[in-house]
Write a protein that holds these residues in place. Structure first.
Motif, PDB file in Angstrom:
ATOM      1  N   SER A 324     -75.747  26.281  63.330  1.00  0.00           N
ATOM      2  CA  SER A 324     -76.991  25.652  64.334  1.00  0.00           C
ATOM      3  C   SER A 324     -76.325  24.630  65.213  1.00  0.00           C
ATOM      4  O   SER A 324     -75.634  23.909  64.744  1.00  0.00           O
ATOM      5  N   ALA A 325     -76.811  24.454  66.503  1.00  0.00           N
ATOM      6  CA  ALA A 325     -76.180  23.427  67.350  1.00  0.00           C
ATOM      7  C   ALA A 325     -77.051  22.929  68.024  1.00  0.00           C
ATOM      8  O   ALA A 325     -78.344  23.521  68.417  1.00  0.00           O
ATOM      9  N   LEU A 326     -76.974  21.622  68.532  1.00  0.00           N
ATOM     10  CA  LEU A 326     -77.817  20.892  69.348  1.00  0.00           C
ATOM     11  C   LEU A 326     -76.730  20.063  70.649  1.00  0.00           C
ATOM     12  O   LEU A 326     -75.775  19.594  70.382  1.00  0.00           O
ATOM     13  N   ALA A 327     -77.210  20.299  71.765  1.00  0.00           N
ATOM     14  CA  ALA A 327     -76.524  19.709  72.752  1.00  0.00           C
ATOM     15  C   ALA A 327     -77.804  18.860  73.702  1.00  0.00           C
ATOM     16  O   ALA A 327     -78.750  19.172  73.863  1.00  0.00           O
ATOM     17  N   ILE A 328     -77.189  17.553  73.982  1.00  0.00           N
ATOM     18  CA  ILE A 328     -78.108  16.522  74.811  1.00  0.00           C
ATOM     19  C   ILE A 328     -77.097  16.235  76.024  1.00  0.00           C
ATOM     20  O   ILE A 328     -75.899  15.638  75.959  1.00  0.00           O
ATOM     21  N   ALA A 329     -77.786  16.322  77.316  1.00  0.00           N
ATOM     22  CA  ALA A 329     -77.316  15.853  78.457  1.00  0.00           C
ATOM     23  C   ALA A 329     -78.168  15.100  79.500  1.00  0.00           C
ATOM     24  O   ALA A 329     -79.256  15.263  79.207  1.00  0.00           O
ATOM     25  N   HIS A 330     -77.385  14.424  80.302  1.00  0.00           N
ATOM     26  CA  HIS A 330     -78.180  13.948  81.471  1.00  0.00           C
ATOM     27  C   HIS A 330     -77.589  14.136  82.829  1.00  0.00           C
ATOM     28  O   HIS A 330     -76.288  14.967  82.942  1.00  0.00           O
ATOM     29  N   ARG A 331     -78.083  13.887  83.991  1.00  0.00           N
ATOM     30  CA  ARG A 331     -77.743  14.451  85.158  1.00  0.00           C
ATOM     31  C   ARG A 331     -77.163  12.980  86.227  1.00  0.00           C
ATOM     32  O   ARG A 331     -78.108  12.072  86.113  1.00  0.00           O
ATOM     33  N   GLU A 332     -76.102  13.024  86.640  1.00  0.00           N
ATOM     34  CA  GLU A 332     -75.769  12.076  87.449  1.00  0.00           C
ATOM     35  C   GLU A 332     -75.516  12.438  88.976  1.00  0.00           C
ATOM     36  O   GLU A 332     -74.128  13.298  88.998  1.00  0.00           O
ATOM     37  N   ASP A 333     -76.244  12.514  89.918  1.00  0.00           N
ATOM     38  CA  ASP A 333     -76.133  13.262  90.997  1.00  0.00           C
ATOM     39  C   ASP A 333     -76.095  14.666  90.740  1.00  0.00           C
ATOM     40  O   ASP A 333     -77.014  15.073  90.382  1.00  0.00           O
ATOM     41  N   ARG A 334     -75.013  15.231  91.082  1.00  0.00           N
ATOM     42  CA  ARG A 334     -75.033  16.797  90.975  1.00  0.00           C
ATOM     43  C   ARG A 334     -74.424  17.104  89.654  1.00  0.00           C
ATOM     44  O   ARG A 334     -74.324  18.344  89.246  1.00  0.00           O
ATOM     45  N   LYS A 335     -73.791  16.294  88.947  1.00  0.00           N
ATOM     46  CA  LYS A 335     -72.876  16.445  87.863  1.00  0.00           C
ATOM     47  C   LYS A 335     -73.762  16.082  86.393  1.00  0.00           C
ATOM     48  O   LYS A 335     -74.752  15.442  86.283  1.00  0.00           O
TER      49      LYS A 335
END
Length: 487
Positions: A324-335
């Motif tokens: 099982s897996a979990l990913a968390i991310a945010h955006r900085e401009d287009r990245k």
């Protein structure tokens, strides 16, 4: 005694290879192949014709001393793993190559296999070889990795990893199922090219042979490039022997092949016809993926402020075989910047995994998570019990990968420094289906749980945001019927 004499000798290898009637007829073509590889005399016209068929070369122009590297591209059930074991035993006991070692120097014959399971098969074959009366007395010790012989040589079966051999010299190296290194989660070797690069210097001082046996697979890596360069090339320095399963093993029932052809023509042509697959290619070169990794960054701590928005994607399993897996991310401009990557190995309790995921989500201020379609109702109820809303992703995994590709190629993703993630992303394969539509998935027997959650969270974080009545709404909301009270 050369290897052909040893195969025919009832005190050496014959008991291991002979059929129920005591004959070696089914191994005739393999013996021709070994003659070509080792520079042994070839006089029979039928043998020369076989060499023309399987190598595309003039048998009269083969080098008298044989080849330092030989690549046998043969189909499944052709007997290649048994030949690998026989070759390892011959090089360790009968080749006399240990005489080239300096005083106090220990020689190794290594057999590299793509997985522990394949390694155990090779070791079982090798153990059976050394049960003959003449060879049994040569074994001093058997270990988990292999055998120590009376002449001081060690045979080591290395499964899924070519471990450091500094301080040792190789008398010979045999690589089994070479085309599949890097496709198995268990393998620590990135590719067949990396493996060969690691092996060759250790053979330099003894002039030991490198023998590779494998079924062909994708048109990439050492096996494919070597086939392109040396098959049919009378001046080629590597012997490439390419033959279908029944050419090397005439006892294989044709009905088995016919049934496989009906089930999956492309796969069967590769597995039994020994053809490289035209429909399988790499999804993205490893170098591009590694270029997106921020070295040393394992995780980014949550930053809870009004202008920071985190997105999360989960890939749940039943906890018995898959991760099982979990990913968390945010955006900085287009990245898209990946902040967290979690992996729960089986066996695991799905309820415990979801509770642990929910705890992490709350630390990042996330109240709604998106996930794949695995047991969606169960996941929704389990996350709801933890105060987290669950959205089912409307896009299939293959589509997420296809949409992730241009984002990664343009450098719009920052990845955490995680070897398992890089290996899974680099192992993804693009398959062209009927109608020309591509699909992306992990290789047979592989895993892509971490890759899947990265593709999913990048899709969420990279989506366009519309502002309506003071609220930010993502375009293509996964489920318009979702109870937004959690958010």
């Amino acid at each position: 005694m050369n290897i052909i004499e040893a195969i025919r000798d009832e005190k050496v290898f014959r008991p291991f290879l002979e059929d129920v009637e005591g004959g070696l007829g089914s191994w005739r073509n393999w013996m021709v192949a070994l003659r070509a590889s080792m520079g042994l005399p070839i006089t029979a016209e039928s043998s020369k014709q076989l060499i023309r068929q399987c190598t595309g070369r003039d048998p009269d122009l083969l080098p008298e001393n044989g080849f330092s590297t030989s690549l046998f591209l043969t189909g499944r059930r052709s007997g290649k793993s048994r030949v690998a074991a026989v070759t390892a035993a011959y090089q360790a006991v009968l080749s006399g190559r240990e005489k080239r070692l300096s005083k106090g120097e220990q020689g190794l014959v290594v057999v590299c296999s793509v997985s522990k399971r394949q390694g155990s098969i090779i070791k079982g074959y090798t153990r059976s070889i050394f049960k003959t009366p003449l060879l049994a007395q040569e074994v001093v010790e058997e270990t988990r990795e292999g055998f120590t012989l009376r002449n001081g040589v060690r045979i080591e079966i290395l499964a899924g990893d070519f471990r450091t051999v500094r301080g040792f010299t190789l008398l010979a190296a045999i690589v089994d199922e070479a085309a599949f290194f890097g496709t198995d989660e268990e393998s620590k070797v990135k590719s067949d090219t990396e493996l060969i690069r690691a092996i060759k210097p250790a053979l330099a001082t003894t002039g030991g042979p490198l023998l590779l046996t494998t079924s062909p697979y994708a048109r990439k890596g050492f096996c494919w490039e070597t086939h392109k360069k040396h098959w049919g090339n009378d001046k080629g320095t590597t012997l490439v022997w390419n033959a279908a399963s029944r050419v090397m093993n005439p006892t294989l029932p044709q009905s088995v092949i016919d049934e496989a052809m009906q089930d999956d023509l492309a796969a069967a042509k590769s597995e039994f016809g020994a053809e490289f697959r035209e429909d399988v290619g790499i999804w993205l070169p490893r170098a591009v993926i590694e270029g997106l990794v921020v070295a040393g960054r394992r995780e980014l701590a949550p930053v809870l402020r009004s202008d920071m928005r985190y997105f999360a994607f989960a890939d749940l399993s039943g906890g018995r075989s898959d991760d099982s897996a979990l990913a968390i991310a945010h955006r900085e401009d287009r990245k898209v910047v990946v902040d967290y990557l979690g992996r729960w190995r089986p066996p695991s309790n799905p309820y415990d995994v979801i509770r642990q995921m929910s705890k992490v989500l709350k630390e990042y201020g996330i109240r709604v998570i998106t996930g794949d379609n695995y047991a969606a109702e169960f996941c929704a109820r389990a996350f709801e019990a933890c105060g987290i809303g669950y959205l089912k992703c409307p896009k299939p995994k293959s589509q997420l990968y296809l949409e992730l590709l241009p984002r990664m190629c343009s450098g719009e993703v920052e990845l955490l420094d995680d070897d398992h993630l890089v290996n899974q992303l680099a192992g993804l394969e693009r398959r062209t289906r009927s109608g020309g539509k591509d699909s992306i998935d992990h290789p047979h027997g592989g895993h892509d749980d971490l890759a899947n959650v990265i593709a999913g969270v990048a899709d969420l974080a990279g989506a366009k945001v519309l502002t309506l009545g003071g609220f930010d709404l993502l375009q293509d909301t996964p489920d318009a019927s979702f109870d937004w009270s959690f958010a």
